[in-house]
Design an enzyme around this catalytic site. Structure first.
Site, mmCIF file in Angstrom:
data_model
loop_
_atom_site.group_PDB
_atom_site.id
_atom_site.type_symbol
_atom_site.label_atom_id
_atom_site.label_comp_id
_atom_site.label_asym_id
_atom_site.label_seq_id
_atom_site.Cartn_x
_atom_site.Cartn_y
_atom_site.Cartn_z
ATOM 1 N N GLY A 206 0.750 -1.344 -0.026
ATOM 2 C CA GLY A 206 0.038 0.025 -0.016
ATOM 3 C C GLY A 206 0.971 1.441 -0.003
ATOM 4 O O GLY A 206 2.023 1.153 -0.291
ATOM 5 N N ASN A 207 0.250 2.158 0.337
ATOM 6 C CA ASN A 207 0.938 3.524 0.439
ATOM 7 C C ASN A 207 0.443 4.676 1.327
ATOM 8 O O ASN A 207 -0.702 4.121 2.045
ATOM 9 C CB ASN A 207 1.202 4.141 -1.026
ATOM 10 C CG ASN A 207 -0.224 4.726 -1.322
ATOM 11 O OD1 ASN A 207 -1.106 5.664 -0.814
ATOM 12 N ND2 ASN A 207 -0.579 4.029 -2.437
ATOM 13 N N HIS A 208 1.142 5.621 1.786
ATOM 14 C CA HIS A 208 0.627 6.550 2.821
ATOM 15 C C HIS A 208 -0.439 7.664 2.722
ATOM 16 O O HIS A 208 -0.720 8.139 3.629
ATOM 17 C CB HIS A 208 1.928 7.264 3.300
ATOM 18 C CG HIS A 208 2.993 6.466 4.088
ATOM 19 N ND1 HIS A 208 2.643 5.641 5.102
ATOM 20 C CD2 HIS A 208 4.327 6.097 3.589
ATOM 21 C CE1 HIS A 208 3.697 5.089 5.429
ATOM 22 N NE2 HIS A 208 4.660 5.113 4.619
ATOM 23 N N ALA A 274 -4.064 7.755 -4.864
ATOM 24 C CA ALA A 274 -2.577 7.133 -5.236
ATOM 25 C C ALA A 274 -2.796 5.760 -5.332
ATOM 26 O O ALA A 274 -2.632 4.940 -4.481
ATOM 27 C CB ALA A 274 -1.795 7.412 -3.792
#
Ligand code: CTP
Length: 398
Positions: A206-208, A274
């Protein structure tokens, strides 16, 4: 001008109620039709006679008296805007919890129009966690909380908590009605947040991304009359607001499916999510056990949502993408706009302080299809959302 606009002005028991007399005068002078509702406590602060004389309407307080029953449902449906000014700590708490023991609260619960609050209270009450939580709850219901002023308070202390000045409230109302018309009836698709690509039942790539930027854009578009569908990835931000359809998704593929299903019936699509660019080829059925010193995971590309919508875009549809760059920012963003057939790219550079993931601020540059570029200062994400929507309207709907 507010000619023809119908406003319910709710006044609660606060010393700031005297300011609402000026506010009422200003609204009526602008041509608005204003019906005033007082809470029982407000009658100790302002006189119904003054308010009914200024509004040229009966002032309402009771849910019913011996002869009649005040139709709060019709009042809530009649209004284009319900403004509660001043909103006392007590009324804020009751609204947050759905209490209904006076006409103002019953009208609030029945209101189909936007509801704004101009809080007024002493500084300690304003900063109390209970008040903060109540206001946060009201915000999550889609209500707008106007800023409070700093200054001398009823207690004699100096601090935050004064009701916003009537002139400022008038200006916000004017701006709201002026803006509100522009995107009325336009269907707008927005993506926000990260995507999670599962490795096994408990792990993911995943990402932030927090989703805050896309959520702020969704609110701003809805405020200007747009019909918003927000396709929201697994953000920890709780979002459930009146008038905005929210589709929760987890993976890039799910986000792609949701967007493709809706795009044809959409006038504007703003893709701020994102999205993970790669996903594991195989998802393990069971939790993976550690074996050996290393692990190789084979990934494949996810569908590019922006590019797919760009390929399907027909005349009149407007497509906005985002780009997060670390070098050759403008050149790369321009390339992205061309490749994905977008009309606008909102560029964040990780080289700018206060921009990108995890901040409450952002600094953007907008790149248009015709080659024009516009830079903006670092601002709160809410203000950046306004800039983006202003730019979109200026270019395509002015
Ligand atoms: N996007 C998308 N679907 C993807 C990947 C990205 O819709 N699978 C969208 C994003 O929502 C954003 C824009 O495309 O609007 C970002 O483009 P992208 O090419 O992913 O840019 P970067 O993430 O900066 O990646 P790169 O520079 O590697 O191309």
């Amino acid at each position: 001008m507010l000619k023809g606009k119908k406003i319910v002005l709710g006044i609660t028991g606060s010393i700031a109620a005297y300011k609402s007399i000026f506010l009422l005068r200003l609204l009526v002078k602008e041509g608005a039709q204003v019906k005033v509702i007082l809470t029982p406590a407000a009658r100790d602060f302002v006189s119904p006679l003054t308010l009914s004389t200024l509004s040229k309407e009966p002032v309402l307080t009771e849910l019913f008296d011996e002869q009649s029953w005040a139709n709060h449902v019709m009042l809530g449906r009649w209004a284009d805007l319900m403004l509660i000014a001043p909103a006392s700590c007590n009324t804020i708490s009751k609204m947050a919890h759905g209490a209904c023991d006076n006409l103002l609260l019953a009208t609030y619960l029945s209101a189909t129009c936007p509801v704004w609050l101009a809080p007024a209270m002493d500084e300690d009450m304003w900063h109390h966690p209970a008040t903060k939580e109540n206001l946060q709850k009201l915000r999550s219901f889609g209500n707008r909380i106007l800023p409070v002023d700093q200054g001398e308070l009823a207690s004699g202390l100096y601090g935050d908590g004064r009701m916003a000045e009537p002139q400022l409230i008038l200006e916000l109302i004017r701006a709201y009605f002026a803006n509100n018309q522009v995107l009325k009836g336009k269907r707008v698709l927005i993506t926000a947040g990260p995507t999670y690509e599962a490795l096994d039942p408990v792990r993911f790539i995943g990402n932030h991304s927090s989703g805050k930027m896309g959520i702020a854009i969704a609110r701003e578009i809805a405020e200007r009359g747009g019909e918003v569908t927000l396709v929201l990835g697994p953000s920890s931000v709780k979002f459930n607001e009146n008038g905005i359809e929210v589709i929760r998704v987890t993976s890039a593929q799910e986000m792609y499916n949701a967007c493709l299903e809706r795009f044809a019936a959409t006038e504007i699509a703003i893709l701020s999510a994102a999205v993970a660019d790669y996903t594991p080829i195989a998802k393990a059925e069971q939790k993976m056990k550690k074996e050996g010193e290393g692990l190789q995971v084979e990934l494949k590309r996810t569908p590019d949502i922006l590019k797919s919508l760009g390929e399907r875009k027909h005349n009149g549809q407007v497509l906005v993408g985002f780009a997060l760059e670390t070098e050759n920012e403008i050149e790369n963003a321009r390339g992205k706009l061309q490749r994905k057939n977008a009309d606008m790219i909102v560029l964040n550079s990780l080289n700018d302080a206060g921009a990108g993931f995890g901040h409450d601020t952002n600094k953007i540059t907008i790149i248009y299809r015709d080659g024009a570029i516009k830079g903006f200062d670092t601002r709160s994400k809410d203000d950046v959302a306004k800039d983006i929507v202003d730019a979109l309207i200026e270019k395509h709907y002015a």
